[in-house]
Enzyme design. Structure first.
Site, PDB file in Angstrom:
ATOM      1  N   TYR A 173      -0.661 -87.418 -70.036  1.00  0.00           N
ATOM      2  CA  TYR A 173      -0.706 -85.971 -69.693  1.00  0.00           C
ATOM      3  C   TYR A 173       0.155 -84.953 -70.749  1.00  0.00           C
ATOM      4  O   TYR A 173      -0.366 -84.009 -70.959  1.00  0.00           O
ATOM      5  CB  TYR A 173      -0.056 -85.940 -68.298  1.00  0.00           C
ATOM      6  CG  TYR A 173      -0.187 -84.530 -67.712  1.00  0.00           C
ATOM      7  CD1 TYR A 173      -1.357 -83.958 -67.127  1.00  0.00           C
ATOM      8  CD2 TYR A 173       1.106 -83.667 -67.667  1.00  0.00           C
ATOM      9  CE1 TYR A 173      -1.402 -82.611 -66.546  1.00  0.00           C
ATOM     10  CE2 TYR A 173       0.783 -82.324 -67.310  1.00  0.00           C
ATOM     11  CZ  TYR A 173      -0.229 -81.754 -66.614  1.00  0.00           C
ATOM     12  OH  TYR A 173      -0.199 -80.678 -66.146  1.00  0.00           O
ATOM     13  N   LYS A 209      -1.237 -82.101 -73.215  1.00  0.00           N
ATOM     14  CA  LYS A 209      -0.987 -80.993 -73.066  1.00  0.00           C
ATOM     15  C   LYS A 209      -0.242 -80.356 -74.249  1.00  0.00           C
ATOM     16  O   LYS A 209      -0.212 -79.054 -74.790  1.00  0.00           O
ATOM     17  CB  LYS A 209      -0.035 -80.702 -71.944  1.00  0.00           C
ATOM     18  CG  LYS A 209      -0.682 -80.783 -70.661  1.00  0.00           C
ATOM     19  CD  LYS A 209      -1.829 -79.890 -70.315  1.00  0.00           C
ATOM     20  CE  LYS A 209      -2.426 -79.965 -69.022  1.00  0.00           C
ATOM     21  NZ  LYS A 209      -3.451 -78.880 -68.627  1.00  0.00           N
TER      22      LYS A 209
HETATM   23  P1  NAP Z   1      -5.577 -79.032 -59.222  1.00  0.00           P
HETATM   24  O1  NAP Z   1      -4.995 -78.190 -57.934  1.00  0.00           O
HETATM   25  O2  NAP Z   1      -5.516 -80.475 -59.274  1.00  0.00           O
HETATM   26  O3  NAP Z   1      -6.960 -78.511 -59.817  1.00  0.00           O
HETATM   27  C1  NAP Z   1      -7.643 -79.039 -60.562  1.00  0.00           C
HETATM   28  C2  NAP Z   1      -8.868 -78.176 -61.070  1.00  0.00           C
HETATM   29  O4  NAP Z   1      -9.246 -78.796 -62.129  1.00  0.00           O
HETATM   30  C3  NAP Z   1      -9.735 -78.326 -59.941  1.00  0.00           C
HETATM   31  O5  NAP Z   1     -10.558 -77.134 -59.714  1.00  0.00           O
HETATM   32  C4  NAP Z   1     -10.831 -79.459 -60.211  1.00  0.00           C
HETATM   33  O6  NAP Z   1     -12.062 -79.316 -60.054  1.00  0.00           O
HETATM   34  C5  NAP Z   1     -10.638 -79.067 -61.958  1.00  0.00           C
HETATM   35  N1  NAP Z   1     -11.319 -80.243 -62.703  1.00  0.00           N
HETATM   36  C6  NAP Z   1     -10.647 -81.372 -62.922  1.00  0.00           C
HETATM   37  N2  NAP Z   1     -11.412 -82.181 -63.849  1.00  0.00           N
HETATM   38  C7  NAP Z   1     -12.445 -81.321 -64.276  1.00  0.00           C
HETATM   39  C8  NAP Z   1     -13.502 -81.538 -65.061  1.00  0.00           C
HETATM   40  N3  NAP Z   1     -13.712 -82.613 -65.730  1.00  0.00           N
HETATM   41  N4  NAP Z   1     -14.332 -80.576 -65.342  1.00  0.00           N
HETATM   42  C9  NAP Z   1     -14.370 -79.402 -64.606  1.00  0.00           C
HETATM   43  N5  NAP Z   1     -13.093 -79.070 -63.838  1.00  0.00           N
HETATM   44  C10 NAP Z   1     -12.327 -80.038 -63.518  1.00  0.00           C
HETATM   45  O7  NAP Z   1      -4.552 -78.612 -60.218  1.00  0.00           O
HETATM   46  P2  NAP Z   1      -3.511 -77.360 -60.577  1.00  0.00           P
HETATM   47  O8  NAP Z   1      -2.206 -77.864 -60.239  1.00  0.00           O
HETATM   48  O9  NAP Z   1      -4.141 -76.288 -60.185  1.00  0.00           O
HETATM   49  O10 NAP Z   1      -3.507 -77.581 -62.176  1.00  0.00           O
HETATM   50  C11 NAP Z   1      -4.405 -76.421 -63.109  1.00  0.00           C
HETATM   51  C12 NAP Z   1      -4.036 -76.822 -64.360  1.00  0.00           C
HETATM   52  O11 NAP Z   1      -2.534 -76.345 -64.586  1.00  0.00           O
HETATM   53  C13 NAP Z   1      -4.165 -78.076 -64.944  1.00  0.00           C
HETATM   54  O12 NAP Z   1      -4.606 -78.075 -66.374  1.00  0.00           O
HETATM   55  C14 NAP Z   1      -2.837 -78.563 -64.991  1.00  0.00           C
HETATM   56  O13 NAP Z   1      -2.724 -79.683 -65.866  1.00  0.00           O
HETATM   57  C15 NAP Z   1      -2.051 -77.286 -65.009  1.00  0.00           C
HETATM   58  N6  NAP Z   1      -0.556 -77.457 -64.745  1.00  0.00           N
HETATM   59  C16 NAP Z   1      -0.219 -77.588 -63.462  1.00  0.00           C
HETATM   60  C17 NAP Z   1       1.006 -77.733 -63.161  1.00  0.00           C
HETATM   61  C18 NAP Z   1       1.408 -77.823 -61.640  1.00  0.00           C
HETATM   62  O14 NAP Z   1       2.673 -77.937 -61.285  1.00  0.00           O
HETATM   63  N7  NAP Z   1       0.555 -77.773 -60.427  1.00  0.00           N
HETATM   64  C19 NAP Z   1       2.016 -77.704 -63.961  1.00  0.00           C
HETATM   65  C20 NAP Z   1       1.645 -77.543 -65.408  1.00  0.00           C
HETATM   66  C21 NAP Z   1       0.252 -77.342 -65.468  1.00  0.00           C
HETATM   67  P3  NAP Z   1     -12.818 -80.333 -58.901  1.00  0.00           P
HETATM   68  O15 NAP Z   1     -11.846 -80.015 -57.695  1.00  0.00           O
HETATM   69  O16 NAP Z   1     -14.195 -79.739 -58.892  1.00  0.00           O
HETATM   70  O17 NAP Z   1     -12.733 -81.486 -59.273  1.00  0.00           O
END
Ligand code: NAP
Length: 246
Positions: free
Chosen positions: A154, A158
């Site tokens: 990861y 990133k």
């Molecule tokens: P999440 O709740 O797990 O949601 C992930 C989203 O990505 C879902 O809508 C999922 O769609 C979609 N997705 C996954 N694989 C995909 C693919 N191959 N093609 C299209 N869509 C795909 O994650 P989140 O926490 O909101 O994170 C969103 C972004 O922020 C990510 O890039 C993550 O790395 C980044 N981020 C998050 C955090 C945190 O603390 N939450 C911190 C730093 C960075 P489906 O449901 O349809 O699979």
């Protein structure tokens, strides 16, 4: 305001992407709510946006598939005539210590988080250059800035997104296309919900503000970077992390 701007938010069925989609729509953008498997959740997002008076459409696409990402971009340009805002938010985790991490888990995370962003940018950059304008916003992470034990895949993906952002920013700058990265810290979503209480406690201890962020904290920055007001900002990595990486 983003009145009548056309936006794609990848991974907008849940979490941060969902909030970004709703925020862009509330500011007047027409939002393509991309999802991979969660069709019903994506439809919920579309319904919430339209019931609030906004415009949105759900479109399935696995962004890790280069051809599928191309088809998504082609569809948007055919249907709406242009794409003003691309938010590469889709992301997954497959956490494990390096010693236990499988090759499959390394590849899966790189393919979705890094190659997925490349696939979308590559397939829309010609159109944005032709338009002489566009906003690309890549969702990175503090793990890509600082590294994080248990997240070699990861963190690499990133950090890769940051390099991609800076290179693309330089390549597209003369035609008014900006490319920036947002690096969230720990945000309350399904991705962080799975962490054990002891991990959550340890992480909170490392955050100067002593709390996890909200999806709106990230969405508000994405909306600003998507706006005309952010037109002279490109190639930047902005942390939304309660001071964690500072
Ligand atoms: P999440 O709740 O797990 O949601 C992930 C989203 O990505 C879902 O809508 C999922 O769609 C979609 N997705 C996954 N694989 C995909 C693919 N191959 N093609 C299209 N869509 C795909 O994650 P989140 O926490 O909101 O994170 C969103 C972004 O922020 C990510 O890039 C993550 O790395 C980044 N981020 C998050 C955090 C945190 O603390 N939450 C911190 C730093 C960075 P489906 O449901 O349809 O699979």
């Amino acid at each position: 305001m983003l009145k009548d701007k056309i936006a794609v938010v990848t991974g907008a069925s849940r979490g941060i992407g969902r909030e970004i989609a709703k925020t862009l729509a509330a500011k007047g953008a027409v939002v393509i709510v991309n999802y991979n498997g969660s069709a019903a959740k994506a439809e919920e997002v579309v319904k919430e946006i339209t019931e609030a008076g906004g415009r949105a459409e759900g479109v399935q696409c696995n962004v890790s598939d280069f051809q599928a990402a191309g088809e998504l971009m082609d569809y948007v340009v055919r249907q709406y005539g242009r794409l003003d805002i691309l938010v590469n938010n889709a992301g997954i985790t497959r956490d494990n210590l390096l010693m236990k991490m499988s090759e499959e888990d390394f590849d899966a995370v790189i393919n979705t988080n890094l190659k997925g962003a490349f696939n979308c940018i590559k397939n829309i950059s010609r159109q944005m250059l032709k338009q002489k304008g566009g906003r690309i916003i890549n969702i990175s992470s503090v793990s890509g800035v600082m590294g994080n034990a248990g997240q070699a895949n990861y963190s690499a993906s990133k950090a890769g997104v940051i390099g991609l952002t800076k290179a693309v920013a330089r390549e597209l700058a003369t035609r008014g296309v900006t490319c920036n990265a947002v690096a969230p810290g720990f945000i309350e979503t399904e991705m962080t919900e799975v962490l054990s209480d002891s991990v959550k406690e340890a992480v909170t201890g490392q955050i100067p503000m002593k709390k996890f962020g909200q999806t709106s904290d990230v969405a508000n920055l994405a909306a600003f970077l998507a706006s005309d007001e952010a037109g002279y900002i490109t190639g930047q990595v902005i942390c939304v992390d309660g001071g964690m990486a500072c």
